[in-house]
Design an enzyme around this catalytic site. Structure first.
Site, short mmCIF file in Angstrom:
data_model
loop_
_atom_site.label_atom_id
_atom_site.label_comp_id
_atom_site.label_asym_id
_atom_site.label_seq_id
_atom_site.Cartn_x
_atom_site.Cartn_y
_atom_site.Cartn_z
N PRO A 1 -14.40 -1.27 -3.10
CA PRO A 1 -13.92 -1.03 -4.46
C PRO A 1 -12.40 -1.17 -4.53
CG PRO A 1 -15.31 0.77 -3.67
CD PRO A 1 -14.98 -0.07 -2.50
N ALA B 1 -13.96 2.16 -8.72
CA ALA B 1 -14.35 3.51 -9.10
C ALA B 1 -14.58 3.62 -10.60
CB ALA B 1 -13.27 4.50 -8.67
N GLN C 1 -19.03 2.21 -7.59
CA GLN C 1 -18.59 3.47 -7.00
C GLN C 1 -18.43 4.50 -8.13
OE1 GLN C 1 -14.45 4.07 -5.52
NE2 GLN C 1 -15.43 4.18 -3.50
N TYR D 1 -9.35 11.95 -4.06
CA TYR D 1 -9.98 12.28 -5.33
C TYR D 1 -10.76 13.59 -5.19
CZ TYR D 1 -8.16 7.75 -6.47
OH TYR D 1 -7.28 6.69 -6.66
N ARG E 1 -18.39 7.04 0.36
CA ARG E 1 -17.10 6.78 1.01
C ARG E 1 -16.38 8.11 1.19
NH1 ARG E 1 -12.08 2.69 -0.73
NH2 ARG E 1 -12.00 1.69 1.30
N LEU F 1 -6.83 -2.86 6.21
CA LEU F 1 -5.95 -3.98 6.59
C LEU F 1 -6.58 -4.88 7.65
CD1 LEU F 1 -2.39 -2.35 6.66
CD2 LEU F 1 -3.56 -3.48 4.76
N GLY G 1 -10.61 -5.98 1.72
CA GLY G 1 -10.10 -5.78 0.37
C GLY G 1 -8.97 -6.72 0.04
N ARG G 2 -7.78 -6.41 0.54
CA ARG G 2 -6.61 -7.24 0.22
C ARG G 2 -6.78 -8.66 0.71
NH1 ARG G 2 -1.84 -2.78 1.58
NH2 ARG G 2 -3.21 -1.02 1.17
#
Length: 373
Positions: free
Chosen positions: A24, A59, A102, A185, A233, A306, A328-329
Site C-alpha cells: 500500500p 490505506a 488495506q 497508526y 501489516r 527499500l 514499493g518505491r
C-alpha cells in the site's frame, strides 16, 4: 534453475503467480469525502499490469475521523464503495492480478496535511482538521494536536468501522483485505509502550497492549470469508529505545496466525517521530520479517523496506527469510519492475494483459513467437 521469486505461492485460498507484492502506498489524492478519483484508476490500473503477484491498495480509513489526511481514501460510505467497485470492474477488463485493500484508522496521526505540506503536521480546525483519538493523550510530535484518550465505547465504534468497511470491500469485489497495525497508526499506537501509557486493561503488559488490536483482528476474521485471503501489516520494531520490541512483535504474530490470518506483512517504524532507522540500507526491515518467519515457519510472511534489486529480492525468498517481497518505491520508479526482474534473473517475463502476446514496444514474448512457428 527456476527463480524462487517467480515461483507460485499459495496464500490462503489464493494462488499467486509469483512472490512480488505491491505494498500500500498512500496517494493523498482522493476527493474530500474519501472517494477514489481518476488518479487512483491509473495508479492501481498501472500496477495491476506490472506483472506483480498481488497489489494492495493504499490505506482506506474505516471511519471519517480515521483518515490520515482529508484526501485519503475511505470505506465508511456507500459512495466510496461504489467508486472502488467501478475502479476494480474497469481493471478486471484487462488484468486478473489479485487486488486487495488495506483497512486503517490513523489514531493520533489522523487529520494531518499531506507529507509535502508543512511536513505533514496536524491540521488546525480552521484548516479542516478534526479531533483525534489514541490510547494515551500523547501527540505524535511537539506542536501536533493532542489526541483524546480512546475509551471502550470508542473502541467498539472503531471495531465496528473495520467490520463495516470489510463488508463494503467484499461487496465491491476486492480479492483480499489487509488490516493495518503498523507504521504509527492506531493499532500500532496501542501496541507500543511509548505511545500507549494506559494503566487499564489495554496498557502496560504486552498482552494488555495487544488486547484492542487483537479484538479488531478477531472481529475481521469472524466476518471476512475464508474463501478470500485476510492479511495484516504490523511493525517488527520501532527503531527507538523503549519502543515495541521484536520479541513482542513475534508474540503478536503468533496470535494473529492462530486467529487464522493468511499472511503477515512485517514493516517497522514511523510511530516515534525521532526514530533512528538505518533507512539508507536496502532491505533494512528484512530482519524483522526473518524473525517472524523463523518463529512461524508455516506462516506466509511478507517483507518490505527499500528493496530495489531483483537479485536481492531473489536471495530473500530463496534463503527463506520471507515468502514474499514488497516492492514499493521501486515500482513507482519502474512500473515494469517485475518484468525487468524476470529478465535479470533469466526468467520468461510475466507479460500481463494487454501485453500477454506482445510486450512493451511491440517486443514479442516467447509464447507469441512459438505460436507463429
Amino acid at each position: 534453475m527456476m527463480s524462487t521469486l517467480f515461483s507460485p505461492l499459495q496464500v490462503g485460498p489464493l494462488t499467486l503467480a509469483n512472490r512480488i507484492v505491491v505494498p500500500p502506498m498512500s496517494q493523498y489524492s482522493a476527493q474530500a469525502d474519501g472517494v477514489a478519483t481518476p488518479w487512483h484508476a491509473q495508479h492501481i490500473g498501472g500496477l495491476a499490469i506490472s506483472g506483480a503477484g498481488m497489489v494492495i491498495c493504499e490505506a482506506n480509513g474505516v471511519t471519517a475521523d480515521g483518515r490520515i489526511t482529508p484526501h485519503c481514501l475511505g470505506l465508511w460510505s456507500r459512495e466510496q464503495a461504489q467508486a472502488l467497485q467501478k475502479l476494480l470492474a474497469d481493471i478486471r477488463t484487462y488484468s486478473n492480478t489479485p487486488i486487495g485493500v488495506q483497512l486503517n484508522h490513523a489514531g493520533r496521526k489522523a487529520g494531518t496535511n499531506a507529507p509535502w505540506r508543512n511536513q505533514g503536521a496536524s491540521l488546525a480546525d480552521e484548516e479542516g482538521g478534526w479531533p483525534t483519538v489514541a490510547p494515551s493523550a500523547i501527540p505524535y510530535k511537539p506542536g501536533w494536536r493532542v489526541p483524546q484518550v480512546l475509551d471502550e465505547e470508542g473502541m467498539r465504534r472503531i471495531t465496528q468501522g473495520f467490520v463495516d468497511a470489510a463488508q463494503r470491500a467484499l461487496n465491491a469485489g476486492v480479492d483480499f483485505i489487509e488490516l493495518h497495525a503498523a507504521n504509527g497508526y492506531l493499532l500500532n499506537q496501542f501496541l507500543s509502550p511509548i505511545s500507549n501509557q494506559r494503566e487499564d486493561d489495554y496498557g502496560g503488559s504486552p498482552e494488555n497492549r495487544m488486547r484492542f488490536p487483537l479484538q479488531v483482528a478477531r472481529a475481521l476474521r469472524e466476518v471476512w470469508p475464508k474463501t478470500r485471503p485476510l492479511g495484516v501489516r504490523f511493525n517488527g520494531g520501532e527503531f527507538a529505545e523503549g519502543g515495541l520490541s521484536l520479541d513482542e512483535a513475534v508474540q503478536f504474530a503468533r496470535e494473529l496466525h492462530a486467529l487464522g490470518y493468511d499472511y503477515l506483512h512485517v514493516s517497522g517504524g514511523y510511530n516515534i517521530y525521532h526514530q533512528t532507522p538505518d533507512a539508507d540500507q536496502p532491505g533494512y526491515m528484512v530482519p524483522f520479517a526473518e524473525a517472524v518467519k523463523q518463529a512461524l515457519p508455516q506462516a506466509v510472511v511478507i517483507t518490505v523496506g527499500l528493496i530495489y534489486e531483483a537479485q536481492q529480492a531473489e536471495a530473500i525468498v530463496q534463503e527463506k527469510r520471507a515468502d514474499l517481497v514488497a516492492i514499493g518505491r521501486g515500482m513507482l520508479d519502474d512500473p515494469n519492475w517485475p518484468i525487468h526482474a524476470a529478465i535479470a534473473l533469466g526468467e520468461t517475463a510475466p507479460w500481463p494483459k494487454p501485453y500477454d502476446r506482445f510486450g512493451p514496444l511491440g517486443w514479442p514474448t516467447h509464447q507469441a513467437q512459438e505460436a507463429k512457428s
